[in-house]
Scaffold this active site. Structure first.
Site, mmCIF file in Angstrom:
data_model
loop_
_atom_site.group_PDB
_atom_site.id
_atom_site.type_symbol
_atom_site.label_atom_id
_atom_site.label_comp_id
_atom_site.label_asym_id
_atom_site.label_seq_id
_atom_site.Cartn_x
_atom_site.Cartn_y
_atom_site.Cartn_z
ATOM 1 N N GLU A 7 -20.536 95.379 -25.997
ATOM 2 C CA GLU A 7 -21.155 95.066 -27.296
ATOM 3 C C GLU A 7 -22.678 94.955 -27.228
ATOM 4 O OE1 GLU A 7 -18.310 93.552 -26.430
ATOM 5 O OE2 GLU A 7 -16.957 94.091 -28.069
ATOM 6 N N HIS A 43 -11.168 83.831 -31.835
ATOM 7 C CA HIS A 43 -10.997 85.042 -32.650
ATOM 8 C C HIS A 43 -10.919 84.739 -34.141
ATOM 9 C CE1 HIS A 43 -10.089 86.873 -28.781
ATOM 10 N NE2 HIS A 43 -10.143 88.056 -29.354
#
Lengths: 459, 324
Positions: free
Chosen positions: A192, A261
């Site tokens: 990322e 998450h």
């Protein structure tokens, strides 16, 4: 006695799926690990394996059936010595829809969670009257927006984890690789920080990247590039440099994926000058605003919601439907109280408004759609009419979008207020895993109704 | 003198001139800092001049540069007006970023200089993205992505290496090994101190270059450029160099001895060293060098005057350049 083979849940948010293909038939002997069927979820087509040994007794759900609910029986498994046709232990309550034309009807019933509540929604003034509307999922609307912009502008490309060959971890980029080739639909390594910086560099050089984060949770690894490089460089260069980039992906809680998450990052990004932040709920907004974001010369954070991807809403059938970034929309006009929501909570707000109407409270629901720049004009105008405001969001309560809206209302419409500006938010805790605690951590329609009753003094 | 030799002597003189310009510019910047005319962080390039000048000598029109916050030299070597760089250091409206970036954040879209980045290592994926754009567009431009021995320990550098080699991007990773990451020596911070090997596990080739020898740098640069333009992907150049001044202006430099610095200055100084060579070769004489020095000094003094006399940005500038 035979046992039932049940429709499996193959993802955290799956509540139903399509039984696309049986790989066994009645009478076949299976052992654990054998593939029984292919099942299509809203994200992917998966193989379903046998757990127990035995002989397939009866196929209860024909292949091709859509909308088969999780945990409903799809076949029976016979124990040794049993013969096909023996009564199953429990009667299949089926959807057991036949294959063919009728199976659509099953899918349309949907489930409470994955389908949008059926409520009246005011027409968008941006859509010309008489425009044909086509029911489209948010997922397809996002894909269509990217595809249309990629056809229109060769400089636009999509990169991210699993966007190409896998067709998108959440199937948002389905079909794009086939149309635009691997030059423009690019699978990245799991990196990322690296690919975000690479995207920023490509944007500095004049390309128009769409960077997909599999979820926004993973973008924290890339925060420096998003904030320090993408958002600030125009300013630091005295206006010389441009960063026309879109960062997009699902934001907020999904289902049962716990603390790391499940987070709503809206307020984080909305606090950054140099950034635009969009968080649509409806499919038409998802399409029109994503197209606008791709054309925007500034970095745009585009916050989607996994639970909403599968919901269908009318989308105008127009050749080039682009909505302005920075405009909220009154999705339900009312006179007694203003409810301000964005993303998934818009659906909850509309549902609450319906229930409140039954009790004689006429709520106006505003979908912010864009979080930066925040369309306070629409909010303030509404509050001056209703004299009450309740905001609703899934995020944590401290320094939230609701905090900002309420503080602005208190400053700019103080004399119009008949009750304290009120926030309904997620609880101030990391997201728990246990189903009951997770439910408790997220704001509900009932929470909103209670807050509205408090500010209208009907509690 | 035959044409080829003359043009060669011109380009040698240019290498010398550009290094000298950086040296004199940085000395003046240090002085203005001491006078309180430059604020915040200010990182001088003194000692490392041969690296950027040699590489610019190998680059061609359209090639791009990106670096970290020790960036004044890169801009001067790329032909950006010293006045606009100095005026940015003093935070004036005539600065390259109209006074809003400062020493660490300067850009020139026109000259293909992409910053000037304040966060150690952040320029590496961005530079890789510039190279990605070159490949996407089918241009043969090469991106020079500079970072130091300190940044070489940042994770995003290796994320970039992986993608650059995977996608065969035309990027030269220039590791300016000046031996100290702020106050921490290479030996105290790096498990592998040969930075040219840092790409090995990605199959990226690397070369160690004497970064105090401008011609060695230029030759290595030419080789690396050819590698990139041939579509062979990224390459690493480790430049063995040295910074004479502290990490920034506020660095007391207690982590190294004065003798260490003096020794490098006396034995390996890139400008003195190259000046002597030019005289030996008969390209210039002592007087030519003196004349060049006077001209460069005058240019830098003019830049300093411009930078101290220009007005500060108008107050309305606070709210401009945030959005397009």
């Amino acid at each position: 006695m035979s046992t039932e083979i049940l429709m499996p849940a193959l993802s955290p948010t799956m509540e139903e799926g399509k039984l696309s293909k049986w790989l066994v038939k009645a009478g076949d002997t299976v052992k654990s690990g054998d593939i029984l069927a292919e099942i299509e979820t809203d994200k992917a087509t998966m193989e379903f394996e046998a757990v127990d040994e035995g002989k397939i007794g009866e196929i209860l759900v024909a292949e091709g059936t859509e909308g088969v609910k999780v945990n409903s029986p799809i076949a029976t498994l016979l124990a040794d010595g049993e013969t096909a046709g023996a009564a199953p232990a429990k009667k299949a309550e089926a959807p057991a829809a036949p294959a063919g034309e009728d199976h659509k009807a099953v899918a349309d019933k949907g489930t409470e969670k994955s389908q949008a509540p059926k409520v009246e929604v005011a027409a968008d003034p941006e859509v010309p009257e008489g425009t044909e509307m086509v029911m489209t999922t948010v997922r397809d609307a996002l894909r269509d927006a990217m595809a249309e912009e990629m056809r229109r502008d060769e400089l636009v490309f999509l990169m991210g984890e699993e966007v190409a060959e896998y067709q998108g971890a959440y199937k948002i980029s389905q079909g794009l690789l086939q149309e635009f080739t691997d030059r423009r639909v690019i699978d990245t390594p799991i990196t990322e920080h690296g690919f975000t910086g690479l995207g920023v560099g490509a944007a500095f050089a004049g390309l128009k990247p769409i960077v997909e984060f599999m979820t926004w949770n993973f973008a924290m690894q890339a925060m420096d590039q998003i904030i320090n490089s993408a958002a600030k460089t125009r300013y630091m260069s005295g206006g010389q440099m441009s960063c026309p980039i879109v960062f997009r992906g699902p934001n907020g809680a999904a289902a049962r994926v716990a603390a790391q998450h499940s987070q709503d990052y809206s307020a984080w990004y909305a606090s950054v000058p140099g950034m635009k932040v969009v968080a649509p709920y409806f499919a038409a907004d998802a399409k029109g605003l994503l197209k606008a974001a791709i054309r925007d010369p500034n970095p745009v954070i585009f916050l989607e919601n996994e639970i909403v991807y599968g919901r269908s809403f009318p989308v105008p059938k127009l050749d080039d439907f682009v909505l302005p970034i920075g405009k909220a929309r009154i999705v339900r006009p009312g006179k007694d109280v203003t409810i301000v929501a964005y993303s998934i909570t818009v659906g909850q707000a509309l549902e609450a408004a319906e229930k409140l109407a039954e009790e004689g409270i006429d709520a106006e629901v505003i979908d912010l759609r864009t979080l930066r720049p925040l369309d306070m004009d629409t909010v303030l105008e509404s509050v001056r009419k209703t004299n009450r405001i309740v905001t609703m969001e899934q995020a944590w309560p401290v320094c939230s979008i609701g905090s900002e809206v309420c503080s602005r209302v208190a400053l700019e419409a103080f004399d119009y207020l008949d009750a304290p500006p009120t926030k309904v938010t997620g609880k101030d805790v990391p997201m728990p895993y246990a189903a009951n605690l997770e439910k408790l951590a997220l704001p509900t329609v009932e929470d909103l109704i209670e807050a509205v009753k408090a500010v209208t003094y009907k509690a | 003198m035959p044409e080829a030799a003359k043009s060669n002597s011109e380009s040698q003189k240019k290498l010398y001139h550009d290094m000298l310009l950086i040296r004199r510019f940085e000395e003046r910047a240090g002085q203005l800092y001491g006078m309180g005319l430059i604020g915040g962080f200010c990182h001088l390039y003194i000692g490392q001049e041969a690296v950027v000048v040699g590489l610019m000598g190998a680059a061609k029109e359209g090639d791009q540069q990106i670096t970290a916050y020790r960036d004044h030299g890169h801009m001067l070597a790329q032909g950006i007006d010293p006045k606009s760089v100095m005026a940015e250091l003093t935070g004036r409206s005539t600065g390259l970023s109209r006074g809003k970036g400062g020493s660490m954040h300067m850009f020139s879209a026109e000259k293909k200089f992409y910053g000037g980045h304040g966060i150690v290592g952040a320029q590496v994926p961005i530079g890789t993205g510039l190279a990605f754009a070159n490949k996407y567009r089918g241009s043969d431009a090469v991106t020079l992505t500079y970072f130091g021995d300190g940044a070489a320990n940042q994770g995003q550098v290796y994320e970039s290496f992986n993608m650059a080699e995977l996608w065969k991007l035309p990027v030269i990773y220039v590791i300016e090994n000046n031996q100290y990451a702020m106050g921490t020596s290479v030996a105290r911070s790096s498990a592998e101190t040969d930075f040219s090997k840092r790409g090995l596990s990605f199959n990226i080739p690397g070369m160690q270059v004497d970064g105090m020898d401008v011609e060695a740098v230029q030759a290595a640069g030419e080789e690396a450029m050819a590698w990139c333009r041939a579509g062979k992907g990224p390459i690493i150049l480790e430049m063995k160099t040295y910074r004479y001044r502290g990490h920034s202006m506020s660095d007391p430099a207690k982590y190294r001895t004065r003798e260490e610095v003096t020794e490098v200055r006396e034995k390996r100084d890139p400008i003195d060293h190259f000046g002597k060579k030019l005289i030996e070769r008969g390209v210039v004489n002592e007087d030519d060098l003196k004349q060049m020095d006077a001209q460069v000094k005058a240019q830098v003094v003019a830049a300093a005057e411009f930078a101290t006399e220009s007005p500060e940005p108008g107050l309305a500038e606070l709210y401009t350049d945030i959005y397009a």
